[in-house]
Motif scaffolding. Structure first.
Motif, PDB file in Angstrom:
ATOM      1  N   TYR A  48       0.829  -1.203   0.000  1.00 40.37           N
ATOM      2  CA  TYR A  48       0.000   0.000   0.000  1.00 40.37           C
ATOM      3  C   TYR A  48       0.867   1.257   0.000  1.00 40.37           C
ATOM      4  CZ  TYR A  48      -4.052   2.917   1.121  1.00 40.37           C
ATOM      5  OH  TYR A  48      -5.042   3.861   1.088  1.00 40.37           O
ATOM      6  N   LEU A  49       1.942   1.235   0.763  1.00 43.69           N
ATOM      7  CA  LEU A  49       2.862   2.371   0.796  1.00 43.69           C
ATOM      8  C   LEU A  49       3.509   2.586  -0.569  1.00 43.69           C
ATOM      9  CD1 LEU A  49       4.579   1.504   4.193  1.00 43.69           C
ATOM     10  CD2 LEU A  49       2.960   3.361   3.816  1.00 43.69           C
ATOM     11  N   ASP A  74      -4.851  11.436   0.485  1.00 44.42           N
ATOM     12  CA  ASP A  74      -3.477  11.784   0.843  1.00 44.42           C
ATOM     13  C   ASP A  74      -2.503  10.657   0.529  1.00 44.42           C
ATOM     14  OD1 ASP A  74      -1.248  12.961   1.962  1.00 44.42           O
ATOM     15  OD2 ASP A  74      -2.051  13.051   4.002  1.00 44.42           O
ATOM     16  N   ILE A  75      -1.379  10.976  -0.121  1.00 42.31           N
ATOM     17  CA  ILE A  75      -0.345   9.967  -0.371  1.00 42.31           C
ATOM     18  C   ILE A  75       0.387   9.587   0.916  1.00 42.31           C
ATOM     19  CG2 ILE A  75       0.060  10.440  -2.821  1.00 42.31           C
ATOM     20  CD1 ILE A  75       2.317  12.319  -1.993  1.00 42.31           C
ATOM     21  N   PHE A  76       0.234  10.398   1.966  1.00 39.62           N
ATOM     22  CA  PHE A  76       0.810  10.066   3.272  1.00 39.62           C
ATOM     23  C   PHE A  76      -0.266   9.566   4.235  1.00 39.62           C
ATOM     24  CE2 PHE A  76       3.868  12.940   1.347  1.00 39.62           C
ATOM     25  CZ  PHE A  76       5.082  12.350   1.666  1.00 39.62           C
ATOM     26  N   GLN A  77      -1.373   9.099   3.667  1.00 37.89           N
ATOM     27  CA  GLN A  77      -2.521   8.638   4.453  1.00 37.89           C
ATOM     28  C   GLN A  77      -2.195   7.556   5.478  1.00 37.89           C
ATOM     29  OE1 GLN A  77      -4.004   5.449   3.810  1.00 37.89           O
ATOM     30  NE2 GLN A  77      -6.162   5.621   4.361  1.00 37.89           N
ATOM     31  N   PRO A  78      -1.262   6.626   5.204  1.00 35.12           N
ATOM     32  CA  PRO A  78      -0.961   5.619   6.227  1.00 35.12           C
ATOM     33  C   PRO A  78      -0.517   6.197   7.565  1.00 35.12           C
ATOM     34  CG  PRO A  78      -0.132   4.903   4.110  1.00 35.12           C
ATOM     35  CD  PRO A  78      -0.592   6.321   3.916  1.00 35.12           C
ATOM     36  N   LEU A  79       0.068   7.382   7.560  1.00 37.00           N
ATOM     37  CA  LEU A  79       0.466   8.013   8.825  1.00 37.00           C
ATOM     38  C   LEU A  79      -0.758   8.417   9.631  1.00 37.00           C
ATOM     39  CD1 LEU A  79       3.419  10.235   7.594  1.00 37.00           C
ATOM     40  CD2 LEU A  79       3.604   8.415   9.294  1.00 37.00           C
ATOM     41  N   SER A  80      -1.672   9.167   9.025  1.00 41.27           N
ATOM     42  CA  SER A  80      -2.843   9.649   9.758  1.00 41.27           C
ATOM     43  C   SER A  80      -3.793   8.512  10.100  1.00 41.27           C
ATOM     44  CB  SER A  80      -3.575  10.721   8.940  1.00 41.27           C
ATOM     45  OG  SER A  80      -4.041  10.193   7.713  1.00 41.27           O
ATOM     46  N   TYR A  81      -4.050   7.640   9.139  1.00 46.03           N
ATOM     47  CA  TYR A  81      -5.044   6.581   9.327  1.00 46.03           C
ATOM     48  C   TYR A  81      -4.611   5.589  10.406  1.00 46.03           C
ATOM     49  CZ  TYR A  81      -8.782   3.363   7.962  1.00 46.03           C
ATOM     50  OH  TYR A  81      -9.900   2.567   7.954  1.00 46.03           O
ATOM     51  N   ASN A  82      -3.373   5.149  10.335  1.00 46.53           N
ATOM     52  CA  ASN A  82      -2.897   4.202  11.346  1.00 46.53           C
ATOM     53  C   ASN A  82      -2.821   4.844  12.722  1.00 46.53           C
ATOM     54  OD1 ASN A  82      -1.877   1.416  10.130  1.00 46.53           O
ATOM     55  ND2 ASN A  82      -1.459   2.999   8.611  1.00 46.53           N
ATOM     56  N   PHE A  87      -2.142   2.648  15.838  1.00 49.11           N
ATOM     57  CA  PHE A  87      -1.231   1.676  15.214  1.00 49.11           C
ATOM     58  C   PHE A  87      -1.472   0.251  15.723  1.00 49.11           C
ATOM     59  CE2 PHE A  87       0.786   5.812  14.978  1.00 49.11           C
ATOM     60  CZ  PHE A  87       1.170   5.867  13.646  1.00 49.11           C
ATOM     61  N   LYS A  88      -2.754  -0.088  15.981  1.00 43.46           N
ATOM     62  CA  LYS A  88      -3.077  -1.392  16.552  1.00 43.46           C
ATOM     63  C   LYS A  88      -3.854  -2.311  15.616  1.00 43.46           C
ATOM     64  CE  LYS A  88      -3.076   0.212  21.341  1.00 43.46           C
ATOM     65  NZ  LYS A  88      -3.900   0.488  22.545  1.00 43.46           N
ATOM     66  N   ILE A  89      -4.329  -1.808  14.468  1.00 41.14           N
ATOM     67  CA  ILE A  89      -5.153  -2.666  13.624  1.00 41.14           C
ATOM     68  C   ILE A  89      -4.412  -3.180  12.393  1.00 41.14           C
ATOM     69  CG2 ILE A  89      -7.255  -1.512  14.392  1.00 41.14           C
ATOM     70  CD1 ILE A  89      -7.362  -0.176  11.628  1.00 41.14           C
ATOM     71  N   TYR A  90      -3.262  -2.616  12.094  1.00 46.04           N
ATOM     72  CA  TYR A  90      -2.475  -3.086  10.960  1.00 46.04           C
ATOM     73  C   TYR A  90      -1.084  -3.476  11.452  1.00 46.04           C
ATOM     74  CZ  TYR A  90      -6.152  -0.950   8.176  1.00 46.04           C
ATOM     75  OH  TYR A  90      -7.367  -0.620   7.644  1.00 46.04           O
ATOM     76  N   GLU A  91      -0.396  -4.273  10.659  1.00 47.73           N
ATOM     77  CA  GLU A  91       0.935  -4.721  11.050  1.00 47.73           C
ATOM     78  C   GLU A  91       2.002  -3.718  10.601  1.00 47.73           C
ATOM     79  OE1 GLU A  91       1.487  -8.623   9.521  1.00 47.73           O
ATOM     80  OE2 GLU A  91      -0.174  -9.495  10.654  1.00 47.73           O
ATOM     81  N   GLN A  92       1.757  -2.450  10.914  1.00 54.63           N
ATOM     82  CA  GLN A  92       2.694  -1.396  10.551  1.00 54.63           C
ATOM     83  C   GLN A  92       2.827  -0.432  11.719  1.00 54.63           C
ATOM     84  OE1 GLN A  92       0.784   0.033   6.965  1.00 54.63           O
ATOM     85  NE2 GLN A  92       2.357  -0.869   5.681  1.00 54.63           N
ATOM     86  N   SER A  93       4.026  -0.344  12.257  1.00 59.32           N
ATOM     87  CA  SER A  93       4.282   0.582  13.345  1.00 59.32           C
ATOM     88  C   SER A  93       4.552   1.976  12.787  1.00 59.32           C
ATOM     89  CB  SER A  93       5.491   0.111  14.155  1.00 59.32           C
ATOM     90  OG  SER A  93       6.666   0.181  13.350  1.00 59.32           O
ATOM     91  N   LEU A  94       4.498   2.968  13.655  1.00 57.48           N
ATOM     92  CA  LEU A  94       4.849   4.325  13.238  1.00 57.48           C
ATOM     93  C   LEU A  94       6.268   4.361  12.691  1.00 57.48           C
ATOM     94  CD1 LEU A  94       4.552   7.372  13.000  1.00 57.48           C
ATOM     95  CD2 LEU A  94       5.029   7.554  15.459  1.00 57.48           C
TER      96      LEU A  94
END
Length: 210
Positions: A48-49, A74-82, A87-94
């Motif tokens: 996704y990134l 937003d192309i940086f949406q993973p930052l805001s959304y997670n 940062f608990k619902i996806y396997e991606q930490s900050l």
């Protein structure tokens, strides 16, 4: 030419506003990831990134032929959304998301747009618009409703980290949204230090609870 990003809750009118802007000027719209790409069955953790980087590449290429390019989401949406989900619902930490973007910024493969326009309205309005729009299923709509407040707060904070970077627009109707955006487009392409900004965002996310 100018690259802007439209953000806001699901059903707030980002896509319809983008389409209205195409009737007003020579505009190209870069759709969100899930409309632009087909997710493979066995996607990597960074799939996704990586698609967000591809969206930026498309936007930069279209700058040559269009006076305005709109990122629909937003192309940086993973930052805001997670962050909204702590940062608990996806396997991606900050740290993992930040390190990915930081590396891509340093390679010149992604940057922040010239300006964000954040559309907002009441939850009741969002629900009515979702019910009246039969063209899209809007998966996880109720989940998105739950994060409206922190999501908007992220973009308000972004506007503090980078002054006059985000303009909030109360989304009364599509025509008004488009006119406000048209009247507030950046007059010239401003230099923005994306590497410094991604660092500032990470620091804010680390010390702020959603």
């Amino acid at each position: 030419m100018t690259i802007i990003c439209l953000e806001g809750a699901s059903a707030v009118g980002k896509t319809s506003t983008s389409n209205e802007l195409t009737r007003m000027r020579n505009t190209y719209i870069v759709p969100e990831v899930n409309l632009l790409f087909e997710r493979p069955t066995f996607a990597t953790n960074t799939w996704y990134l990586e698609r967000q980087v591809e969206r930026w590449k498309i936007a930069r290429e279209k700058q040559k032929d269009y006076e305005l390019v709109i990122l629909d989401g937003d192309i940086f949406q993973p930052l805001s959304y997670n962050w909204c989900f702590d940062f608990k619902i996806y396997e991606q930490s900050l740290d993992a998301i930040y390190e990915f973007y930081q590396a891509e910024i340093r390679k010149g493969k992604i940057m922040f747009p010239d300006r964000y326009f954040y559309l907002y309205t009441s939850i009741n309005n969002l629900k009515k618009r979702k019910e009246n729009d039969k063209t899209r299923k809007r998966r996880n709509f109720e989940t998105h409703i739950d994060i409206i407040e922190p999501h908007q707060r992220y973009y308000e904070a972004l506007n503090q980290l980078e002054l006059q970077f985000v303009q909030l627009i109360e989304a009364e109707n599509i025509e008004c949204n488009a006119r406000v955006i048209e009247d507030n487009l950046p007059s010239s392409k401003a230099y923005r230090d994306s590497e410094r900004l991604i660092d500032s965002i990470k620091n804010w996310l680390m010390k702020t609870k959603p």
